[in-house]
Design a protein around this motif. Structure first.
Motif, mmCIF file in Angstrom:
data_model
loop_
_atom_site.group_PDB
_atom_site.id
_atom_site.type_symbol
_atom_site.label_atom_id
_atom_site.label_comp_id
_atom_site.label_asym_id
_atom_site.label_seq_id
_atom_site.Cartn_x
_atom_site.Cartn_y
_atom_site.Cartn_z
ATOM 1 N N THR A 1 35.424 48.641 35.806
ATOM 2 C CA THR A 1 35.792 48.307 37.179
ATOM 3 C C THR A 1 37.184 47.737 37.362
ATOM 4 O OG1 THR A 1 34.912 46.065 37.035
ATOM 5 C CG2 THR A 1 33.400 47.787 37.779
ATOM 6 N N ALA B 1 37.146 32.585 39.426
ATOM 7 C CA ALA B 1 37.205 33.812 40.224
ATOM 8 C C ALA B 1 36.171 34.823 39.743
ATOM 9 C CB ALA B 1 38.606 34.417 40.158
ATOM 10 N N PHE B 2 36.039 34.978 38.431
ATOM 11 C CA PHE B 2 35.065 35.921 37.902
ATOM 12 C C PHE B 2 33.645 35.470 38.225
ATOM 13 C CE2 PHE B 2 32.356 37.696 34.541
ATOM 14 C CZ PHE B 2 32.602 39.045 34.755
ATOM 15 N N ARG C 1 36.754 39.681 32.943
ATOM 16 C CA ARG C 1 36.384 38.290 32.738
ATOM 17 C C ARG C 1 37.383 37.588 31.851
ATOM 18 N NH1 ARG C 1 32.717 41.372 29.260
ATOM 19 N NH2 ARG C 1 33.083 40.571 27.191
ATOM 20 N N THR D 1 37.661 44.648 37.185
ATOM 21 C CA THR D 1 37.369 43.219 37.325
ATOM 22 C C THR D 1 37.053 42.718 35.939
ATOM 23 O OG1 THR D 1 36.409 43.581 39.496
ATOM 24 C CG2 THR D 1 35.860 41.508 38.417
ATOM 25 N N GLN E 1 28.708 36.943 44.040
ATOM 26 C CA GLN E 1 28.724 37.812 45.225
ATOM 27 C C GLN E 1 27.895 39.076 44.969
ATOM 28 O OE1 GLN E 1 32.695 39.048 46.225
ATOM 29 N NE2 GLN E 1 32.024 40.363 47.891
ATOM 30 N N TRP E 2 28.084 39.694 43.803
ATOM 31 C CA TRP E 2 27.320 40.898 43.471
ATOM 32 C C TRP E 2 25.825 40.609 43.388
ATOM 33 C CZ3 TRP E 2 31.078 41.946 38.900
ATOM 34 C CH2 TRP E 2 32.230 42.575 39.377
ATOM 35 N N ALA F 1 32.654 33.670 40.753
ATOM 36 C CA ALA F 1 32.431 33.887 42.191
ATOM 37 C C ALA F 1 32.161 35.360 42.491
ATOM 38 C CB ALA F 1 33.633 33.391 42.991
ATOM 39 N N LYS F 2 32.873 36.250 41.825
ATOM 40 C CA LYS F 2 32.675 37.685 42.040
ATOM 41 C C LYS F 2 31.278 38.114 41.606
ATOM 42 C CE LYS F 2 34.412 41.484 43.480
ATOM 43 N NZ LYS F 2 34.561 41.640 44.913
ATOM 44 N N VAL F 3 30.852 37.649 40.447
ATOM 45 C CA VAL F 3 29.512 37.995 39.961
ATOM 46 C C VAL F 3 28.443 37.413 40.882
ATOM 47 C CG1 VAL F 3 27.869 37.690 38.067
ATOM 48 C CG2 VAL F 3 30.242 38.312 37.576
#
Length: 112
Positions: A104, A81-82, A108, A106, A88-89, A84-86
């Protein structure tokens, strides 16, 4: 006695550039510095890249050797999940969440 590069980019650069005719910078993150420091360092290194210097990094967004499992089929949900989030950014060219990652919410989790 000179050992040269034992790990990291040396394994690849030696094969890709056997004449060693390409300038290369290898660096590690400084755990005593905050994310903004590393971001600013990256901005400075950008100038070297534009001059033809090869800048090599290794590791992953989530990197915790104490939790390493040598099985590609086993993955931690929090790490996926982490990551994928990075991603995306990065794709959105949105650097602020990464610079302020400690603020944030969010997290890790146990990645370093």
């Amino acid at each position: 006695m000179t050992w040269g590069w034992i790990m990291g980019p040396g394994r690849y650069c030696n094969r890709m550039f056997p004449k060693a005719d390409v300038p290369v910078v290898q660096m590690s993150l400084d755990r005593t510095k905050n994310p903004l420091h590393h971001y600013q360092l990256g901005q400075q290194l950008k100038e070297l890249r534009e001059e033809g210097v090869l800048i090599v990094s290794s590791g992953n967004i989530v990197h915790n050797l104490s939790m390493t499992i040598f099985d590609d089929n086993l993955k931690f949900d929090w790490a996926e999940a982490f990551d994928a989030k990075v991603k995306q950014w990065i794709l959105a060219n949105d650097h602020e969440p990464m610079i302020g990652i400690r603020k944030t919410g969010t997290r890790r989790r146990t990645g370093n």
